[in-house]
Design an enzyme around this catalytic site. Sequence first.
Site, PDB file in Angstrom:
ATOM      1  N   HIS A  89       0.855  -1.187   0.000  1.00 50.31           N
ATOM      2  CA  HIS A  89       0.000   0.000   0.000  1.00 50.31           C
ATOM      3  C   HIS A  89       0.888   1.231   0.000  1.00 50.31           C
ATOM      4  O   HIS A  89       1.696   1.438   0.911  1.00 50.31           O
ATOM      5  CB  HIS A  89      -0.893  -0.015   1.238  1.00 50.31           C
ATOM      6  CG  HIS A  89      -1.803   1.169   1.349  1.00 50.31           C
ATOM      7  ND1 HIS A  89      -2.785   1.447   0.418  1.00 50.31           N
ATOM      8  CD2 HIS A  89      -1.875   2.163   2.261  1.00 50.31           C
ATOM      9  CE1 HIS A  89      -3.427   2.536   0.764  1.00 50.31           C
ATOM     10  NE2 HIS A  89      -2.890   3.003   1.882  1.00 50.31           N
TER      11      HIS A  89
ATOM     12  N   GLY B  50       2.594   5.028   4.322  1.00 48.80           N
ATOM     13  CA  GLY B  50       1.977   5.569   5.532  1.00 48.80           C
ATOM     14  C   GLY B  50       0.569   5.030   5.693  1.00 48.80           C
ATOM     15  O   GLY B  50       0.034   4.358   4.808  1.00 48.80           O
ATOM     16  N   GLU B  51      -0.028   5.345   6.824  1.00 49.57           N
ATOM     17  CA  GLU B  51      -1.371   4.859   7.101  1.00 49.57           C
ATOM     18  C   GLU B  51      -2.384   5.434   6.114  1.00 49.57           C
ATOM     19  O   GLU B  51      -2.183   6.501   5.535  1.00 49.57           O
ATOM     20  CB  GLU B  51      -1.773   5.216   8.534  1.00 49.57           C
ATOM     21  CG  GLU B  51      -0.947   4.503   9.599  1.00 49.57           C
ATOM     22  CD  GLU B  51      -1.424   4.847  10.996  1.00 49.57           C
ATOM     23  OE1 GLU B  51      -2.395   5.638  11.116  1.00 49.57           O
ATOM     24  OE2 GLU B  51      -0.824   4.347  11.955  1.00 49.57           O
ATOM     25  N   SER B  52      -3.475   4.715   5.957  1.00 49.59           N
ATOM     26  CA  SER B  52      -4.530   5.162   5.050  1.00 49.59           C
ATOM     27  C   SER B  52      -5.085   6.505   5.517  1.00 49.59           C
ATOM     28  O   SER B  52      -5.363   6.709   6.705  1.00 49.59           O
ATOM     29  CB  SER B  52      -5.650   4.119   5.023  1.00 49.59           C
ATOM     30  OG  SER B  52      -6.674   4.503   4.144  1.00 49.59           O
ATOM     31  N   GLY B  53      -5.213   7.459   4.571  1.00 46.35           N
ATOM     32  CA  GLY B  53      -5.772   8.763   4.879  1.00 46.35           C
ATOM     33  C   GLY B  53      -4.783   9.786   5.375  1.00 46.35           C
ATOM     34  O   GLY B  53      -5.169  10.914   5.723  1.00 46.35           O
ATOM     35  N   ILE B  54      -3.512   9.454   5.418  1.00 51.11           N
ATOM     36  CA  ILE B  54      -2.522  10.386   5.962  1.00 51.11           C
ATOM     37  C   ILE B  54      -2.121  11.465   4.959  1.00 51.11           C
ATOM     38  O   ILE B  54      -1.522  12.482   5.326  1.00 51.11           O
ATOM     39  CB  ILE B  54      -1.274   9.613   6.455  1.00 51.11           C
ATOM     40  CG1 ILE B  54      -0.508  10.451   7.477  1.00 51.11           C
ATOM     41  CG2 ILE B  54      -0.365   9.219   5.292  1.00 51.11           C
ATOM     42  CD1 ILE B  54       0.547   9.672   8.256  1.00 51.11           C
TER      43      ILE B  54
ATOM     44  N   LYS C  88      -1.036  10.607   1.322  1.00 56.02           N
ATOM     45  CA  LYS C  88      -0.109  10.132   0.281  1.00 56.02           C
ATOM     46  C   LYS C  88      -0.567  10.571  -1.104  1.00 56.02           C
ATOM     47  O   LYS C  88       0.215  11.097  -1.907  1.00 56.02           O
ATOM     48  CB  LYS C  88       0.013   8.596   0.344  1.00 56.02           C
ATOM     49  CG  LYS C  88       0.535   8.056   1.659  1.00 56.02           C
ATOM     50  CD  LYS C  88       0.703   6.549   1.612  1.00 56.02           C
ATOM     51  CE  LYS C  88      -0.599   5.810   1.430  1.00 56.02           C
ATOM     52  NZ  LYS C  88      -1.527   6.004   2.580  1.00 56.02           N
ATOM     53  N   SER C  89      -1.848  10.351  -1.400  1.00 57.27           N
ATOM     54  CA  SER C  89      -2.362  10.689  -2.732  1.00 57.27           C
ATOM     55  C   SER C  89      -2.365  12.192  -2.963  1.00 57.27           C
ATOM     56  O   SER C  89      -2.090  12.660  -4.076  1.00 57.27           O
ATOM     57  CB  SER C  89      -3.777  10.125  -2.908  1.00 57.27           C
ATOM     58  OG  SER C  89      -3.773   8.708  -2.842  1.00 57.27           O
TER      59      SER C  89
ATOM     60  N   ASP D 280      -2.072   4.048  -4.522  1.00 60.60           N
ATOM     61  CA  ASP D 280      -2.788   3.107  -3.658  1.00 60.60           C
ATOM     62  C   ASP D 280      -2.106   1.746  -3.561  1.00 60.60           C
ATOM     63  O   ASP D 280      -1.748   1.304  -2.476  1.00 60.60           O
ATOM     64  CB  ASP D 280      -4.240   2.930  -4.109  1.00 60.60           C
ATOM     65  CG  ASP D 280      -5.066   2.207  -3.052  1.00 60.60           C
ATOM     66  OD1 ASP D 280      -4.956   2.574  -1.870  1.00 60.60           O
ATOM     67  OD2 ASP D 280      -5.792   1.263  -3.410  1.00 60.60           O
TER      68      ASP D 280
ATOM     69  N   GLU E 167      -7.028   8.146  -6.220  1.00 56.56           N
ATOM     70  CA  GLU E 167      -8.234   8.289  -5.398  1.00 56.56           C
ATOM     71  C   GLU E 167      -8.025   9.440  -4.413  1.00 56.56           C
ATOM     72  O   GLU E 167      -7.055   9.450  -3.650  1.00 56.56           O
ATOM     73  CB  GLU E 167      -8.512   7.008  -4.619  1.00 56.56           C
ATOM     74  CG  GLU E 167      -9.691   7.142  -3.667  1.00 56.56           C
ATOM     75  CD  GLU E 167      -9.659   6.129  -2.541  1.00 56.56           C
ATOM     76  OE1 GLU E 167     -10.495   6.269  -1.624  1.00 56.56           O
ATOM     77  OE2 GLU E 167      -8.804   5.227  -2.560  1.00 56.56           O
TER      78      GLU E 167
ATOM     79  N   ARG F 246      17.386  15.194  12.942  1.00 55.46           N
ATOM     80  CA  ARG F 246      17.430  16.557  12.407  1.00 55.46           C
ATOM     81  C   ARG F 246      18.677  16.820  11.581  1.00 55.46           C
ATOM     82  O   ARG F 246      18.829  17.897  11.013  1.00 55.46           O
ATOM     83  CB  ARG F 246      17.331  17.567  13.558  1.00 55.46           C
ATOM     84  CG  ARG F 246      16.056  17.417  14.355  1.00 55.46           C
ATOM     85  CD  ARG F 246      15.930  18.455  15.436  1.00 55.46           C
ATOM     86  NE  ARG F 246      15.801  19.796  14.891  1.00 55.46           N
ATOM     87  CZ  ARG F 246      15.619  20.879  15.646  1.00 55.46           C
ATOM     88  NH1 ARG F 246      15.538  20.762  16.956  1.00 55.46           N
ATOM     89  NH2 ARG F 246      15.531  22.068  15.081  1.00 55.46           N
TER      90      ARG F 246
END
Length: 317
Positions: free
Chosen positions: A139, A154-158, A160-161, A178, A203, A244
Amino acid sequence: MSSVSMKRIIEKMGLQNLTPEVDISKVRILQPDINRPALQLAGYFEHFEATRLQIIGFVEYTYMQSMDDDKKKEMYRQFLSFDIPGVVFCRELVPDPIFIKIAIEEKVPVLMTKKSTSAFMAEIIRWLNVKLAPCISIHGVLVDVYGVGVLITGESGIGKSEAALELIKRGHRLISDDVVEIRKVSDETLIGTAPDITKHLIELRGIGIIDVKTLFGVSSVMDTGNIDLVIELEDWDKDKEYDRLGLEEEYTEYLGNKVVCHRIPIRPGRNLAVICESAAVNHRQKLMGYNAAQELYNRVQNSIAQRMNASDEDDED
């Protein structure tokens, strides 16, 4: 186990099928290596890799032409009696009728190409290496940024798209959104592609599916690309220590290959597209021998050394 159909190879390589009588619907190639059967045509079949695609070049062809008919029948029968997936004649060299007759009887496809032997071998080995490479699906989003293949995870909804869409607007190219199919083509190289069903699509939550190729043009997409850098997005944690300086590289592993990985904390106001661009350029700089973090470290060390030298001189005075 991955495999490629003979029909797909004929279409991709533009081969001419000289034995249409042979059913190729169930013929599949299981390995990217090929074989030039010079020794086999001379009668030596020890360690014969019969499961490989067989390539006939000018040397093998002239040797075949030099044999009398009885010898041809004997050698061809022995050679084609193995479970060979197919025989390809290069340089438009046409096999003699005896070879074609026995190949049809033994149900071995005989093909022909206009390409020179070396060129055809290089092309088909490269293509089969990609198609038959070990493959996993993950993913994430894969984007080509300044020639660097950046895999955003990364997690869904963070976001990426959304980051990929901003990169596309800035002139970079989408490879997959996706789901990314990762293939290991060598111990150093990972190739990423999009599944056919989601190719060139993104998406966006709240909007839905958009076609990047239609909206931004063909220059905004790629079918495949190397995976050179991984950017892992995560929620900002005020209690967590983040690197850093970047003196030491962190890595993530796919199919046994290590890829440089940056973990980027997300909080309001951070421009992910600019961060991804900067990470890609910085990665290229490191590959070219320049490391900004190391440069800063050297400057600090030189400054400390100069101060210590100046202090020692003052003590001597």
